[in-house]
Design a protein around this motif. Structure first.
Motif, PDB file in Angstrom:
ATOM      1  N   GLU A 119       0.827  -1.203   0.000  1.00 31.30           N
ATOM      2  CA  GLU A 119       0.000   0.000   0.000  1.00 31.30           C
ATOM      3  C   GLU A 119       0.862   1.254   0.000  1.00 31.30           C
ATOM      4  N   GLU A 120       1.915   1.256   0.803  1.00 29.51           N
ATOM      5  CA  GLU A 120       2.810   2.414   0.862  1.00 29.51           C
ATOM      6  C   GLU A 120       3.559   2.611  -0.449  1.00 29.51           C
ATOM      7  N   LYS A 121       3.975   1.516  -1.067  1.00 25.96           N
ATOM      8  CA  LYS A 121       4.704   1.620  -2.332  1.00 25.96           C
ATOM      9  C   LYS A 121       3.801   2.185  -3.430  1.00 25.96           C
ATOM     10  N   VAL A 122       2.583   1.703  -3.503  1.00 26.47           N
ATOM     11  CA  VAL A 122       1.654   2.205  -4.529  1.00 26.47           C
ATOM     12  C   VAL A 122       1.382   3.689  -4.310  1.00 26.47           C
ATOM     13  N   ALA A 123       1.249   4.098  -3.051  1.00 29.08           N
ATOM     14  CA  ALA A 123       0.981   5.506  -2.744  1.00 29.08           C
ATOM     15  C   ALA A 123       2.122   6.420  -3.188  1.00 29.08           C
ATOM     16  N   SER A 124       3.344   5.861  -3.262  1.00 25.64           N
ATOM     17  CA  SER A 124       4.499   6.681  -3.647  1.00 25.64           C
ATOM     18  C   SER A 124       4.532   6.973  -5.147  1.00 25.64           C
ATOM     19  N   ASN A 126       2.687   8.730  -7.462  1.00 31.55           N
ATOM     20  CA  ASN A 126       1.585   9.675  -7.451  1.00 31.55           C
ATOM     21  C   ASN A 126       1.452  10.500  -8.734  1.00 31.55           C
ATOM     22  N   ASP A 127       2.276  10.250  -9.716  1.00 26.67           N
ATOM     23  CA  ASP A 127       2.192  10.980 -10.990  1.00 26.67           C
ATOM     24  C   ASP A 127       1.744   9.998 -12.063  1.00 26.67           C
TER      25      ASP A 127
END
Length: 342
Positions: A119-124, A126-127
């Motif tokens: 989840e944290e990796k996907v959130a990073s 952001n473009d």
């Protein structure tokens, strides 16, 4: 040199698998995996893994299987999330990235990754227009460090994948070893519900060669045979794999062979611990032991072990038991370890 403990595929195949191939060697079968043996084997696998609506595809090897599934699922601006130790990232000569699909790595925790990390990796990312879009999570069970996922860990990753619209793919090159580990709580039948696709490894569990890719997600299964052919991976004599999986699953041989390898590994681990040898936690058939460099090199020379990590004065080497490892082989190794203690 004594019994080699380098890997679990340096022996050709279990005698029962070879016998099955010989029994059917003069048959005329439908080509390209459309034969009766492949159909029977596919049904056995769907029954064993709780996947009645899945489609099963028999392929030659693990790297091929990983590349085929990932390249079918992703577009070239999409990436697959993997532990940094993941097989697709470390031991497949950039097969995935060389085909145009980025591997997005996460630091492993004893070979594993968590739902929170995903989840944290996907959130990073952001473009959405100028960055690769994460679209799949890839894990191995058992992992490259011999560790295994619990059912709850897989359920959490599955939940995050559904939430974030990611495919979830499980590399099962050593799935038998994971499922027959004394520490395993994952029911085989859960795999039909917890992921979009997984594969049942045969090459490392007594078969001459072959992997069974199980696709639970109809979206990924659509036109997959065309995809196999397009990538040059369709076997004319596909029944050669089907016969092997039929023999391995019709009476439970697949799980028996994996359990035997685990039991032999447990004996080695127990002996190593008694001798004060430092080993990494691994409840499956891979054993990672650390020795002074001189001793490690002697083990490598005598038993064909693989160097895993160089710490300078010390080396970590890997021992692997197989479907044909016997107690006398283990005793020979432990006697050597006993006589070479420092």
């Amino acid at each position: 040199m004594g019994k080699r403990f380098r890997n679990d595929y340096c022996e050709l195949a279990h005698p029962f698998i070879l016998k099955a191939l010989m029994e059917h060697s003069s048959e005329q079968n439908e080509a390209y995996g459309l034969d009766v043996h492949s159909r029977k084997a596919a049904q056995y696998i769907k029954d064993a893994f709780g996947a009645p609506s899945a489609e099963v595809f028999f392929l030659a090897g693990g790297t091929q299987t990983n590349l085929l599934l990932i390249s079918k699922a992703l577009r070239h601006f999409e990436g697959v999330i993997s532990a940094d130790t993941g097989h697709i990232n470390v031991h497949e000569t950039a097969a995935v990235e060389g085909s145009g699909y980025k591997i997005i790595t996460i630091p492993n925790i004893n070979g594993k990754i968590t739902a929170k990390q995903v989840e944290e990796k996907v959130a990073s990312f952001n473009d959405d227009e100028h960055m690769v879009r994460p679209r799949m999570v890839y894990i191995s069970n058992s992992t490259e460090l011999g560790t295994i996922y619990t059912e709850s860990e897989l359920a959490e990753i599955c939940g995050v994948c559904k939430k974030l619209n990611l495919y979830f793919f499980i590399d099962g090159a050593r799935l038998g070893s994971a499922l027959t580990s004394s520490e395993n709580d994952l029911k085989p039948s859960a795999l039909g519900k917890l992921c979009d696709a997984f594969y049942v490894g045969g090459t490392k569990n007594g078969l001459l060669f072959g992997e069974a890719l199980v696709i639970n997600n109809p979206e990924l299964a659509k036109d997959f045979r065309r995809h196999i052919k397009n990538k040059g991976a369709m076997l004319a004599k596909g029944y050669a794999v089907g016969i092997q999986f039929e023999a391995a699953f019709e009476n439970g041989l697949y799980f028996e062979l994996a359990k035997k390898a685990n039991v032999m590994a447990d004996l080695i681990k127990k002996g190593f611990k008694e001798f004060g040898i430092d080993i990494l936690p691994s409840p499956t058939n891979q054993i990672f032991a650390t020795f002074e460099k001189e001793s490690a090199l002697l083990y490598i020379k005598t038993f064909g072990c693989e160097l895993w990590e160089d710490h300078g004065e010390k080396l970590t080497i890997r021992f692997v038991t197989s479907f044909l490892t016997e107690e006398p082989d283990v005793n020979e190794l432990l006697e050597f370890a006993s006589s070479h203690r420092k």
